[in-house]
Design an enzyme around this catalytic site. Sequence first.
Site, mmCIF file in Angstrom:
data_model
loop_
_atom_site.group_PDB
_atom_site.id
_atom_site.type_symbol
_atom_site.label_atom_id
_atom_site.label_comp_id
_atom_site.label_asym_id
_atom_site.label_seq_id
_atom_site.Cartn_x
_atom_site.Cartn_y
_atom_site.Cartn_z
ATOM 1 N N GLY A 134 4.135 -13.436 9.715
ATOM 2 C CA GLY A 134 3.134 -13.037 8.720
ATOM 3 C C GLY A 134 2.555 -14.282 8.066
ATOM 4 C CB ALA A 180 5.544 -16.524 4.377
ATOM 5 N N GLY A 206 -6.303 -4.893 -0.387
ATOM 6 C CA GLY A 206 -7.120 -5.269 -1.545
ATOM 7 C C GLY A 206 -7.610 -6.698 -1.502
ATOM 8 C CD GLU A 254 -6.449 -5.644 -5.903
ATOM 9 O OE1 GLU A 254 -5.337 -6.159 -6.075
ATOM 10 O OE2 GLU A 254 -6.949 -5.490 -4.782
ATOM 11 C CG HIS A 290 0.162 0.668 -4.163
ATOM 12 N ND1 HIS A 290 -0.829 1.556 -4.514
ATOM 13 C CD2 HIS A 290 -0.466 -0.526 -3.992
ATOM 14 C CE1 HIS A 290 -1.993 0.923 -4.535
ATOM 15 N NE2 HIS A 290 -1.796 -0.345 -4.232
ATOM 16 N NE ARG A 304 -0.375 -2.738 -7.307
ATOM 17 C CZ ARG A 304 -0.449 -3.524 -6.281
ATOM 18 N NH1 ARG A 304 0.647 -3.912 -5.682
ATOM 19 N NH2 ARG A 304 -1.602 -3.909 -5.837
ATOM 20 C CG HIS A 344 2.976 -1.798 -2.263
ATOM 21 N ND1 HIS A 344 2.298 -1.566 -1.078
ATOM 22 C CD2 HIS A 344 2.312 -2.812 -2.883
ATOM 23 C CE1 HIS A 344 1.279 -2.402 -0.989
ATOM 24 N NE2 HIS A 344 1.268 -3.175 -2.070
ATOM 25 C CD GLU A 374 7.051 -7.700 0.416
ATOM 26 O OE1 GLU A 374 5.964 -7.796 1.025
ATOM 27 O OE2 GLU A 374 7.550 -6.603 0.101
ATOM 28 N NE ARG A 411 3.186 -7.700 -5.126
ATOM 29 C CZ ARG A 411 2.056 -7.281 -4.572
ATOM 30 N NH1 ARG A 411 0.990 -8.056 -4.532
ATOM 31 N NH2 ARG A 411 1.979 -6.075 -4.039
ATOM 32 C CB SER A 456 2.490 -10.539 -2.559
ATOM 33 O OG SER A 456 1.545 -9.636 -2.127
HETATM 34 P P1 FAD Z 1 5.268 -10.141 6.536
HETATM 35 O O1 FAD Z 1 3.802 -10.251 6.600
HETATM 36 O O2 FAD Z 1 5.833 -8.799 6.270
HETATM 37 O O3 FAD Z 1 5.847 -10.699 7.888
HETATM 38 C C1 FAD Z 1 7.201 -10.561 8.197
HETATM 39 C C2 FAD Z 1 7.401 -11.013 9.615
HETATM 40 O O4 FAD Z 1 8.779 -11.147 9.898
HETATM 41 C C3 FAD Z 1 6.867 -10.055 10.657
HETATM 42 O O5 FAD Z 1 6.268 -10.816 11.667
HETATM 43 C C4 FAD Z 1 8.119 -9.363 11.187
HETATM 44 O O6 FAD Z 1 8.007 -8.868 12.481
HETATM 45 C C5 FAD Z 1 9.084 -10.520 11.127
HETATM 46 N N1 FAD Z 1 10.499 -10.135 11.082
HETATM 47 C C6 FAD Z 1 11.134 -9.351 10.201
HETATM 48 N N2 FAD Z 1 12.445 -9.290 10.475
HETATM 49 C C7 FAD Z 1 12.650 -10.058 11.564
HETATM 50 C C8 FAD Z 1 13.779 -10.393 12.333
HETATM 51 N N3 FAD Z 1 14.992 -9.913 12.064
HETATM 52 N N4 FAD Z 1 13.618 -11.217 13.391
HETATM 53 C C9 FAD Z 1 12.411 -11.711 13.714
HETATM 54 N N5 FAD Z 1 11.288 -11.415 13.016
HETATM 55 C C10 FAD Z 1 11.418 -10.609 11.960
HETATM 56 N N6 FAD Z 1 -0.469 -8.280 -1.043
HETATM 57 C C11 FAD Z 1 -1.536 -8.894 -1.594
HETATM 58 O O7 FAD Z 1 -1.410 -9.982 -2.171
HETATM 59 N N7 FAD Z 1 -2.767 -8.310 -1.502
HETATM 60 C C12 FAD Z 1 -2.984 -7.117 -0.879
HETATM 61 O O8 FAD Z 1 -4.100 -6.659 -0.790
HETATM 62 C C13 FAD Z 1 -1.862 -6.459 -0.325
HETATM 63 N N8 FAD Z 1 -2.008 -5.254 0.294
HETATM 64 C C14 FAD Z 1 -0.928 -4.695 0.906
HETATM 65 C C15 FAD Z 1 -1.114 -3.502 1.613
HETATM 66 C C16 FAD Z 1 -0.057 -2.948 2.308
HETATM 67 C C17 FAD Z 1 -0.252 -1.663 3.071
HETATM 68 C C18 FAD Z 1 1.208 -3.582 2.296
HETATM 69 C C19 FAD Z 1 2.358 -2.996 3.044
HETATM 70 C C20 FAD Z 1 1.395 -4.746 1.577
HETATM 71 C C21 FAD Z 1 0.331 -5.308 0.886
HETATM 72 N N9 FAD Z 1 0.486 -6.498 0.174
HETATM 73 C C22 FAD Z 1 -0.604 -7.090 -0.397
HETATM 74 C C23 FAD Z 1 1.751 -7.235 0.204
HETATM 75 C C24 FAD Z 1 1.626 -8.360 1.239
HETATM 76 O O9 FAD Z 1 0.944 -7.867 2.359
HETATM 77 C C25 FAD Z 1 2.993 -8.866 1.664
HETATM 78 O O10 FAD Z 1 3.787 -9.150 0.558
HETATM 79 C C26 FAD Z 1 2.832 -10.154 2.484
HETATM 80 O O11 FAD Z 1 1.936 -9.931 3.533
HETATM 81 C C27 FAD Z 1 4.182 -10.596 3.012
HETATM 82 O O12 FAD Z 1 3.987 -11.641 3.901
HETATM 83 P P2 FAD Z 1 5.240 -12.315 4.615
HETATM 84 O O13 FAD Z 1 4.680 -13.364 5.492
HETATM 85 O O14 FAD Z 1 6.219 -12.684 3.602
HETATM 86 O O15 FAD Z 1 5.895 -11.130 5.459
HETATM 87 C C1 SIN Z 2 -3.818 -2.961 -2.706
HETATM 88 O O1 SIN Z 2 -4.798 -3.165 -2.004
HETATM 89 O O2 SIN Z 2 -3.765 -2.101 -3.585
HETATM 90 C C2 SIN Z 2 -2.603 -3.769 -2.482
HETATM 91 C C3 SIN Z 2 -2.713 -4.973 -3.290
HETATM 92 C C4 SIN Z 2 -1.361 -5.606 -3.460
HETATM 93 O O3 SIN Z 2 -0.338 -5.064 -3.047
HETATM 94 O O4 SIN Z 2 -1.341 -6.672 -4.068
#
Ligand code: FAD
Ligand code: SIN
Length: 525
Positions: free
Chosen positions: A11, A13, A45, A111, A227, A273, A334, A358, A369, A374
């Site tokens: 993702g 990060a 968002g 927001e 959420h 929220r 969420h 996350e 948050r 995030s």
């Molecule tokens: P993720 O993007 O969740 O990536 C995790 C990765 O780890 C994935 O590739 C997964 O396959 C991998 N993984 C997990 N476990 C393992 C394992 N055991 N072995 C190997 N790989 C593994 N935040 C905002 O700031 N703005 C928004 O508009 C917003 N909208 C959102 C809408 C939705 C529907 C959701 C669900 C979340 C939203 N968020 C938003 C929150 C935000 O998307 C997440 O907090 C952020 O994307 C997390 O990024 P990350 O890189 O930490 O993890």
């Molecule tokens: C949303 O679009 O409402 C998600 C935004 C967020 O989780 O920060």
Amino acid sequence: MEYDFLVLGSGIAGLTFAINAAPHGSVAILTKKQRSESNTNYAQGGIAAAIGADDSWELHLQDTLNAGAGLCDREAVEVLVKNGPRMVRWLMELGAQFDKNPDGSIALGREGGHSRNRILHAADHTGYEIERTLLIAARKTPHITVLEHYQALELILENGVCAGVRVLDTLTGDLFEIRAKATLLATGGCGQVYLHTSNPPIATGDGIAMAWRAGATIGNMEFIQFHPTTLYHTDAPSFLISEAVRGEGGILRRRDGYRFMPDYDPRAELAPRDIVARAIDAELKKTGDPCVFLDITHLDPEFIKRRFPTIYHTCLQYGVDITREPIPVVPAAHYTCGGVWTDLDGRTTLPRLYACGEVAYTGVHGANRLASNSLLEALVFAERAALHATTRLDEPPPKPKPSCITVPLPPIESTATVKDHSYNWDAARLQIRQMMQKKGGIVRTVARLQEARCELETLAAQIEAAYRNLPPTVESCEARNLAACALLITHSALARKESRGLHYVLDYPETRAEFAACPTLITPS
Ligand code: FAD
Ligand code: SIN
């Protein structure tokens, strides 16, 4: 296999860390499904950054601290908001296309909890745009290898130092080790602990559970963000209706049409929220209705289709034309505000183990948050972690400041004596999710949390026994990790004897000033 840097998760990060670390050595990105499958990909968002003419990092800081209900780490928030504008520009330089105004300036949305318009967005599919951009950049960066369908099972510790991970090839069932000088957890949150969640199925808290089992300190797991608005439809798996819909003027109504949010907060639909989700929960309990309604029928239909194409088309698929009728909505789990404790450079308490996004608890979000912070947190802290891992890897690991809420919790021991030859992992997963939905949700009581902890301890020990006796599979690993995260949440929730932000307990409805500087720290014992 051996690399300089091992990144678990693809993702925002993981990819940001990888792109920044690759000029200094070989990088492997492990991901348990195909590379784009992540929470990031579904973000709607947008991403918050103080880039508007009427905005400043100080205002962004204040809004973040206000949402965090007194529990944010101010220094971490300063790092976030001061670096935010630079990092979103970095994303744009890599090719991310955010919506623009007719004059060519970036269009900034609003927001809940934000005092200024500061959300950069790509319609309502911002996460897809960011993931797309970063995946292309990673592909173009030499020394990055992406390993799909590889599930990390366990961290390898050698003399207390993280040396890599044990891995399951989910297509062949093969088990092996990948070693690295530095390992990054970027595995996302644990939304799947709850029956109703906006998160995709990958969000099973693997990184949090692995780090806890390895002895890393875990923080603030009681703060699970619900959420307020996911689509209520029997066939839709908790599809998110972005907060940006309320930002554009969406109004929350009861079935009888009554607009209830002004009764709860002067900011009405744009309150943070936790307040909106609790208000909806209270209205549902009062009326006995299964959902409330989010109404944007007063907006121009063409604007709605252009601004929210994903939401418009998905709702239409489920028979709701959002330009003509209010959207039935309910809250759903969420975001995981807590996670693996890190310092400002993404370092955990274990040498050579980093965590970002996350999965991490940096102190930015405190007890709640702020919307769209995030994606920014992941971006800002992943760059810092990469800088640290590539230049100062051998520094001794940091220690959290002492907190007045500390829970010593050793990993689960297997207590079962009978050897299992099979185990119903899906049933165990469902049991955890139903229990947490009922007993660890938006409004908590000590009695329900104690019941959950007790049931979880029994279930987790059974799961551990079956896990050790059977060859690991995706299902068994995820059930084990969900059980661990559910336990971390309930232990943390029971330890915090107050209500604050997202953690609302009927037995302790007040916020207690003496706990303001106290994150809940789960430490190895
Ligand atoms: P993720 O993007 O969740 O990536 C995790 C990765 O780890 C994935 O590739 C997964 O396959 C991998 N993984 C997990 N476990 C393992 C394992 N055991 N072995 C190997 N790989 C593994 N935040 C905002 O700031 N703005 C928004 O508009 C917003 N909208 C959102 C809408 C939705 C529907 C959701 C669900 C979340 C939203 N968020 C938003 C929150 C935000 O998307 C997440 O907090 C952020 O994307 C997390 O990024 P990350 O890189 O930490 O993890
Ligand atoms: C949303 O679009 O409402 C998600 C935004 C967020 O989780 O920060």
